[in-house]
Design an enzyme around this catalytic site. Structure first.
Site, mmCIF file in Angstrom:
data_model
loop_
_atom_site.group_PDB
_atom_site.id
_atom_site.type_symbol
_atom_site.label_atom_id
_atom_site.label_comp_id
_atom_site.label_asym_id
_atom_site.label_seq_id
_atom_site.Cartn_x
_atom_site.Cartn_y
_atom_site.Cartn_z
ATOM 1 N N HIS B 286 -73.459 32.658 -22.412
ATOM 2 C CA HIS B 286 -73.793 32.798 -23.333
ATOM 3 C C HIS B 286 -72.693 32.075 -24.016
ATOM 4 C CE1 HIS B 286 -77.808 36.102 -22.788
ATOM 5 N NE2 HIS B 286 -77.814 34.710 -22.527
ATOM 6 N N ALA B 442 -68.900 36.257 -24.303
ATOM 7 C CA ALA B 442 -69.104 37.348 -23.486
ATOM 8 C C ALA B 442 -70.461 37.956 -23.125
ATOM 9 C CB ALA B 442 -69.525 37.926 -24.621
ATOM 10 N N HIS B 443 -71.523 37.109 -22.249
ATOM 11 C CA HIS B 443 -71.841 38.068 -21.390
ATOM 12 C C HIS B 443 -72.271 37.042 -20.661
ATOM 13 C CE1 HIS B 443 -74.163 38.230 -26.148
ATOM 14 N NE2 HIS B 443 -73.657 39.285 -25.313
ATOM 15 N N LEU B 444 -71.923 37.251 -18.827
ATOM 16 C CA LEU B 444 -71.715 36.596 -17.355
ATOM 17 C C LEU B 444 -73.157 37.371 -17.082
ATOM 18 C CD1 LEU B 444 -67.996 37.552 -18.163
ATOM 19 C CD2 LEU B 444 -69.101 35.113 -18.367
#
Lengths: 144, 518
Positions: B286, B442-444
């Protein structure tokens, strides 16, 4: 061993570049000493790829006045107004990598100088630390 | 309560241990699995690469926090046409210690798409995930950010959304009695954030779990196609001082909960999950960027929740808007100007609001071990940049609607400061190039995805690595796609179901052994 990655001259240049992107003398006592300690800590702890970026961008930025301003000087040989002109020109450059160069030193200077207790007091951070960061305590007395 | 770090074992030649289950990682997924297993009376060892940092040791300077508790000291990046910082916690409690504590449940349309298009089948039933989310809500004290601690940054977004008739809400967060110190990203100094460090990890430790901190898992040990333990080494994550090795024997299972970056690396190093060729591939994220608005009245981002208000009004258009009260160190890096122009900007920081747009990007990247460390490749697709541009325009419109006298768009090719929305019109004509703006991610997700077939997935629908029995993956590596909302709760809910499954499995295994013995 990692400290050998940057010569004394390279450290001085990085400190000069950081000082130029964020002049903090109005509220930080001896910002060059803080930046020297920060750089020492960064060299000891940051990933090698980051250090490589700092090293290469430091050299490029130091030597670019000839190409960008047509002045046969290094960054250190420029007057303050010329440095500002150069930084502004680089930050707006059409080539991505070129405009990232000064931003790297701006980010480093921000991390080094704006987390200090005196900076946090100035910018109204609450609750804030009243002691200096550990990396500053552990650093030697003066910037290289 | 047993926590051992490098300082405790420095003089030992090697450390050995054994447990029913070994969990690698102590964040949103690892802590949940450890908690459930310990609640069921199982013997659990948790390995965490980062340090064990108590609330009272947290500092408010960003660099001090990053060097100690963030992966690569906060300097982890993905390379593509643009450089994208990849933010991850690396400490006991994982990213939950340094994130905004934002709680969203797995969106139902995403779950439906996983079932329809990504071979989820009947695994991870939505009702079960919601049951787990309900329980996690209770354990983590999840509630909407109360108005008194939202801060002016959040109130202004609320006002802007109202002005434009868009939907918004106070962010649901895992915080109890928030003091509004805007320190979420440095680690909550008052201990109010209900991170895994403050909640499930202490629960697990009280029930007998043993936690090895500053201990990096190096390899999953397999025997005859079955995971039987983990080999690790104590390493100071800041100074890189190496300590002794740790060998932990796993009697029943090994659970990888080390994030969508570290889990595929560990699988690759251990030689598992390779048959699909998908380990470390199809990385999704994201990515997001932020806009600064300058107001006549003080905003004071240093007071209030770090992230207090959001809008999912445009979720179907792949974007989410939210407030991001940045520490001044990060704000400075985001502001336009260098030299004295930057210090002049900083002089008015108290009048600045920062709002971000987070994109459910379609781009896919990859992660592998590289010469200088982890090599992450990720590049926004043109359609993702187009969404980002729409989000930037929308944020500027909201900032003006909320009363901003000036907006700093941070887009290459546009003026550094605009005072009217019309000045943003050229944005539409700029190319859909990821180098236009500075993004962070930061979101994976997705680097060890689940599925039924070994040729198209890394783990089974039961989250067990196809070619290694007893080896499970509990983190967002298994997610087939990204979500469009902050993933902590979805990761924890999936880990919850895996934890319950493991409790049953171990019980069955023990019963079988008992029958054989009798």
């Amino acid at each position: 061993m990692r400290q050998l990655l940057f010569t004394r001259g390279e450290r001085r240049r990085v400190i000069t570049l950081c000082s130029a992107t964020l002049p903090a003398g109005a509220w930080v006592e001896r910002p060059e000493r803080v930046l020297g300690a920060f750089l020492q800590d960064l060299i000891a702890t940051a990933p090698l790829s980051t250090l490589l970026g700092v090293k290469v961008f430091g050299w490029l930025l130091w030597l670019c006045p000839l190409v960008v301003l047509g002045r046969p000087r290094s960054f250190g040989g420029l007057a303050a107004s010329e440095r500002q002109l150069l930084l502004d020109a680089l930050a707006a450059h059409r080539i991505y990598v070129v405009r990232e160069m000064p931003l790297l030193f701006k980010a480093l200077a921000s991390f080094a100088l704006l987390g200090l207790p005196e900076s946090q007091a100035r910018f109204g951070v609450e609750p804030r630390d009243i002691t200096a960061p550990a990396w500053l305590d552990a650093a030697p007395g003066d910037a290289p | 309560m047993t926590v051992r770090s490098l300082a405790d074992v420095r003089d030992e030649a090697a450390v050995e241990d054994s447990a029913d289950v070994v969990v690698v990682g102590s964040g949103a997924s690892g802590a949940v699995v450890a908690y459930l297993l310990c609640e069921a009376g199982l013997d659990v060892v948790v390995l965490e690469e980062g340090p064990y940092v108590r609330s009272e040791e947290l500092r408010s300077d960003m660099y001090g926090s990053m060097r100690r508790m963030w992966r690569d000291g906060g300097f982890q990046v993905a390379l593509g046409r643009a450089v994208t910082p990849i933010l991850q916690g690396r400490c006991v409690g994982g990213t939950t210690v340094v994130n905004g504590a934002i709680i969203h449940r797995l969106p139902e349309p995403i779950h439906a798409a996983w079932q329809r298009e990504h071979d989820l089948g009947s695994a991870l039933p939505y009702a079960e995930l919601m049951r787990a989310s309900d329980r996690l809500d209770e354990l983590l004290g999840v509630s909407p950010t109360p108005e008194p601690v939202q801060g002016n940054n959040a109130r202004l977004l609320h006002r802007g959304l109202d002005e434009l008739g868009l939907r918004g809400n106070a962010i649901r967060r895992s915080v109890i009695d928030c003091r509004g110190s805007a320190h979420c990203n440095q680690g909550c100094p008052t201990g109010q954030k209900q991170s895994m460090l403050a909640t499930l990890i202490p629960h697990a430790l009280e029930r007998g779990a043993r936690l090895y901190a500053t201990c990096r898992a190096e390899r999953v040990v397999g025997q005859s196609g079955r995971a039987v333990g983990v080999r690790a080494r104590f390493v100071d994550p800041v100074t890189r001082e190496r300590g002794p090795t740790l060998r932990v024997h796993a009697r029943h299972a090994v659970v990888l909960a080390a994030s969508a970056i570290q889990t595929p690396l560990l699988l690759s190093k251990s030689g598992f999950g390779r048959r699909s060729g998908l380990v470390g591939r199809r990385l999704q994220a994201h990515p997001g960027t932020a806009l600064v608005g300058v107001f006549d009245q003080p905003v004071r981002m240093t007071v209030g929740a770090t992230q207090g208000y959001e809008s999912t009004h445009h979720w179907a258009e792949r974007m989410k808007l939210e407030t991001v009260s940045m520490p001044v160190e990060l704000l400075a890096a985001r502001l336009p100007g260098l030299g004295h122009a930057l210090t002049r900007q900083l002089e008015r920081h108290d009048h600045m609001a920062v709002w971000g747009v987070q994109v459910r990007a379609q781009a896919q990247g990859g992660v592998r071990a590289g010469l200088f460390g982890t090599d992450i490749r990720y590049q926004l697709a043109a359609e993702d940049v187009a969404v980002l541009k729409r989000g930037i325009f929308l944020l500027a419109e909201l900032l003006f609607a909320a009363g901003a006298r000036e907006v700093l768009p941070g887009v290459h090719g546009l003026p550094p400061s605009i005072t009217h929305l019309d000045q943003l019109a050229p944005l539409a004509d700029l190319p859909d190039d990821p180098r236009l703006v500075h993004c962070i991610a930061a979101h994976l997700f997705g680097t060890a995805r689940l599925g039924s077939a070994e040729s198209t997935s890394v783990v089974s629908r039961q989250l067990e690595v196809h070619d290694c029995s007893g080896l499970f993956v509990a983190d967002s590596s298994v997610f087939p796609t990204n979500l469009g909302v902050n993933p902590q709760h979805s990761i924890s809910a999936v880990a919850w179901l895996l934890g319950e499954q493991l409790v049953e499995r171990v019980a069955r295994g023990r019963a079988r052994l008992a029958r054989r013995a009798s």
